[in-house]
Design a protein around this motif. Structure first.
Motif, PDB file in Angstrom:
ATOM      1  N   LEU A  83       0.810  -1.224   0.000  1.00 50.58           N
ATOM      2  CA  LEU A  83       0.000   0.000   0.000  1.00 50.58           C
ATOM      3  C   LEU A  83       0.840   1.269   0.000  1.00 50.58           C
ATOM      4  O   LEU A  83       0.335   2.346  -0.333  1.00 50.58           O
ATOM      5  CB  LEU A  83      -0.914   0.009   1.233  1.00 50.58           C
ATOM      6  CG  LEU A  83      -1.886  -1.157   1.370  1.00 50.58           C
ATOM      7  CD1 LEU A  83      -2.558  -1.121   2.733  1.00 50.58           C
ATOM      8  CD2 LEU A  83      -2.925  -1.131   0.261  1.00 50.58           C
ATOM      9  N   GLY A  84       2.090   1.165   0.417  1.00 50.77           N
ATOM     10  CA  GLY A  84       2.902   2.370   0.562  1.00 50.77           C
ATOM     11  C   GLY A  84       2.396   3.248   1.684  1.00 50.77           C
ATOM     12  O   GLY A  84       2.391   4.478   1.586  1.00 50.77           O
ATOM     13  N   ALA A  85       1.969   2.595   2.788  1.00 55.41           N
ATOM     14  CA  ALA A  85       1.400   3.327   3.921  1.00 55.41           C
ATOM     15  C   ALA A  85       1.644   2.537   5.197  1.00 55.41           C
ATOM     16  O   ALA A  85       1.731   1.302   5.158  1.00 55.41           O
ATOM     17  CB  ALA A  85      -0.096   3.541   3.726  1.00 55.41           C
ATOM     18  N   PRO A  86       1.768   3.200   6.335  1.00 53.17           N
ATOM     19  CA  PRO A  86       1.899   2.483   7.600  1.00 53.17           C
ATOM     20  C   PRO A  86       0.629   1.702   7.921  1.00 53.17           C
ATOM     21  O   PRO A  86      -0.476   2.145   7.611  1.00 53.17           O
ATOM     22  CB  PRO A  86       2.142   3.596   8.631  1.00 53.17           C
ATOM     23  CG  PRO A  86       1.649   4.838   7.981  1.00 53.17           C
ATOM     24  CD  PRO A  86       1.825   4.657   6.515  1.00 53.17           C
ATOM     25  N   VAL A  87       0.807   0.533   8.533  1.00 52.93           N
ATOM     26  CA  VAL A  87      -0.320  -0.349   8.848  1.00 52.93           C
ATOM     27  C   VAL A  87      -0.268  -0.686  10.339  1.00 52.93           C
ATOM     28  O   VAL A  87       0.808  -0.871  10.916  1.00 52.93           O
ATOM     29  CB  VAL A  87      -0.273  -1.631   7.991  1.00 52.93           C
ATOM     30  CG1 VAL A  87      -1.468  -2.521   8.285  1.00 52.93           C
ATOM     31  CG2 VAL A  87      -0.232  -1.280   6.507  1.00 52.93           C
ATOM     32  N   TYR A  88      -1.447  -0.774  10.956  1.00 52.59           N
ATOM     33  CA  TYR A  88      -1.568  -0.969  12.396  1.00 52.59           C
ATOM     34  C   TYR A  88      -2.464  -2.180  12.689  1.00 52.59           C
ATOM     35  O   TYR A  88      -3.419  -2.447  11.966  1.00 52.59           O
ATOM     36  CB  TYR A  88      -2.210   0.255  13.067  1.00 52.59           C
ATOM     37  CG  TYR A  88      -1.641   1.587  12.636  1.00 52.59           C
ATOM     38  CD1 TYR A  88      -0.796   2.315  13.475  1.00 52.59           C
ATOM     39  CD2 TYR A  88      -1.954   2.134  11.387  1.00 52.59           C
ATOM     40  CE1 TYR A  88      -0.282   3.546  13.087  1.00 52.59           C
ATOM     41  CE2 TYR A  88      -1.439   3.362  10.987  1.00 52.59           C
ATOM     42  CZ  TYR A  88      -0.606   4.061  11.828  1.00 52.59           C
ATOM     43  OH  TYR A  88      -0.102   5.275  11.434  1.00 52.59           O
ATOM     44  N   VAL A 102       2.713  -2.102  14.867  1.00 49.28           N
ATOM     45  CA  VAL A 102       2.722  -1.039  13.859  1.00 49.28           C
ATOM     46  C   VAL A 102       3.847  -1.333  12.881  1.00 49.28           C
ATOM     47  O   VAL A 102       4.964  -1.656  13.288  1.00 49.28           O
ATOM     48  CB  VAL A 102       2.946   0.347  14.498  1.00 49.28           C
ATOM     49  CG1 VAL A 102       2.980   1.423  13.423  1.00 49.28           C
ATOM     50  CG2 VAL A 102       1.866   0.647  15.529  1.00 49.28           C
ATOM     51  N   SER A 103       3.555  -1.224  11.601  1.00 47.93           N
ATOM     52  CA  SER A 103       4.574  -1.440  10.574  1.00 47.93           C
ATOM     53  C   SER A 103       4.655  -0.184   9.706  1.00 47.93           C
ATOM     54  O   SER A 103       3.690   0.169   9.021  1.00 47.93           O
ATOM     55  CB  SER A 103       4.225  -2.662   9.721  1.00 47.93           C
ATOM     56  OG  SER A 103       5.270  -2.962   8.821  1.00 47.93           O
ATOM     57  N   ASP A 104       5.797   0.494   9.755  1.00 46.33           N
ATOM     58  CA  ASP A 104       5.969   1.704   8.945  1.00 46.33           C
ATOM     59  C   ASP A 104       7.390   1.769   8.413  1.00 46.33           C
ATOM     60  O   ASP A 104       8.197   0.855   8.641  1.00 46.33           O
ATOM     61  CB  ASP A 104       5.619   2.953   9.755  1.00 46.33           C
ATOM     62  CG  ASP A 104       6.565   3.185  10.927  1.00 46.33           C
ATOM     63  OD1 ASP A 104       7.395   2.287  11.226  1.00 46.33           O
ATOM     64  OD2 ASP A 104       6.498   4.251  11.562  1.00 46.33           O
ATOM     65  N   THR A 105       7.693   2.824   7.679  1.00 47.63           N
ATOM     66  CA  THR A 105       9.034   3.043   7.127  1.00 47.63           C
ATOM     67  C   THR A 105       9.387   4.508   7.322  1.00 47.63           C
ATOM     68  O   THR A 105       8.494   5.342   7.567  1.00 47.63           O
ATOM     69  CB  THR A 105       9.077   2.712   5.616  1.00 47.63           C
ATOM     70  OG1 THR A 105       8.218   3.624   4.914  1.00 47.63           O
ATOM     71  CG2 THR A 105       8.645   1.278   5.340  1.00 47.63           C
ATOM     72  N   PRO A 106      10.661   4.868   7.191  1.00 44.53           N
ATOM     73  CA  PRO A 106      11.025   6.289   7.309  1.00 44.53           C
ATOM     74  C   PRO A 106      10.292   7.151   6.283  1.00 44.53           C
ATOM     75  O   PRO A 106       9.938   8.301   6.566  1.00 44.53           O
ATOM     76  CB  PRO A 106      12.534   6.281   7.054  1.00 44.53           C
ATOM     77  CG  PRO A 106      12.985   4.921   7.468  1.00 44.53           C
ATOM     78  CD  PRO A 106      11.853   3.998   7.093  1.00 44.53           C
ATOM     79  N   GLY A 107      10.046   6.597   5.091  1.00 42.15           N
ATOM     80  CA  GLY A 107       9.344   7.363   4.067  1.00 42.15           C
ATOM     81  C   GLY A 107       7.850   7.454   4.295  1.00 42.15           C
ATOM     82  O   GLY A 107       7.200   8.382   3.798  1.00 42.15           O
TER      83      GLY A 107
END
Length: 237
Positions: A83-88, A102-107
């Motif tokens: 998705l190119g988005a953080p997921v919870y 929570v799964s996210d990235t610096p971008g």
């Protein structure tokens, strides 16, 4: 560990000499290890035979729980990248909202928890989604403990308005929230069933990407439909 594995292969127990022979350990070493394992509860001895003890059952349970946690983390990371988005991942357990993973990235960073998620469930998509899955008594109990209060200018104004909104949410329908918890952020949460526990998978996007939110939600629902058949989301992770 080799000794434990060897004992595990003998459903009806095995004597020390046989265990020493099968593991390739010296008999004095085997006796020493067996005494230690019995003392620690990993084995128990009965009439000269050794069996797995209660501590190995706890170890097995912890291992299974860790495996489930890894599966959840991997699934969220897959959805995050797709998705190119953080997921919870969050649940409602013992009267509290708990964001478990929570799964996210610096971008694509996750929303900063600047106001306690547990106390502001009325203001974010995760909380609203979880509350929508509760019965009326449980909702009112939660709001009595965590009253509705403004978090941003877009937050629902009072408990009555929130309860009416929750009543209008259809079963298994995604919950959308725009800047109610954090200015500059839009969120969506999808209800899922984990036994009798209310749970949700959610995502967030910057407000300037709000046009991506609904397509991302639909994509997430499709992805979840493919993976949830083989994925067990553990409420205890």
């Amino acid at each position: 560990m080799r000794l434990l594995e060897t004992v595990a292969r003998h459903e009806y127990g095995a004597p020390a000499k046989q265990l020493a022979r099968e593991t390739g350990l010296a008999l004095p070493t085997t006796y020493h290890l067996l005494r230690t394992l019995v003392h620690e509860g990993y084995l128990h001895r009965d009439k000269g035979l050794f069996f797995l003890g209660e501590a190995t059952e706890r170890l097995s349970s912890s291992g299974a729980q860790q495996k489930r946690r890894t599966t959840v983390v991997e699934a969220l990371a897959h959805w995050r990248d797709t998705l190119g988005a953080p997921v919870y991942y969050a649940v409602y357990r013992e009267g509290e909202i708990e964001v478990l993973c929570v799964s996210d990235t610096p971008g694509n960073p996750a929303v900063e928890e600047w106001a306690d998620f547990r106390e502001t469930g009325h203001a974010h998509a995760i909380g609203q989604c979880l509350l929508s899955q509760l019965d009326e008594e449980a909702r009112r109990d939660h709001l009595a403990r965590y009253p509705v209060r403004p978090v941003t200018p877009y937050t629902v104004r009072d408990a009555h308005s929130l309860l009416r909104r929750l009543d209008r949410i259809r079963r298994m329908e995604p919950v959308i929230e725009r800047q109610e918890y954090a200015l500059g952020t839009v969120c969506a949460a999808i209800p899922i069933t984990v036994g009798t526990t209310a749970a949700t998978i959610a995502l967030s996007l910057p407000v300037h990407q709000a046009d991506r939110l609904l397509p991302a939600v639909h994509r997430l629902q499709e992805e979840m439909g493919r993976l949830l058949g083989s994925l067990t989301l553990s409420i205890s992770i």
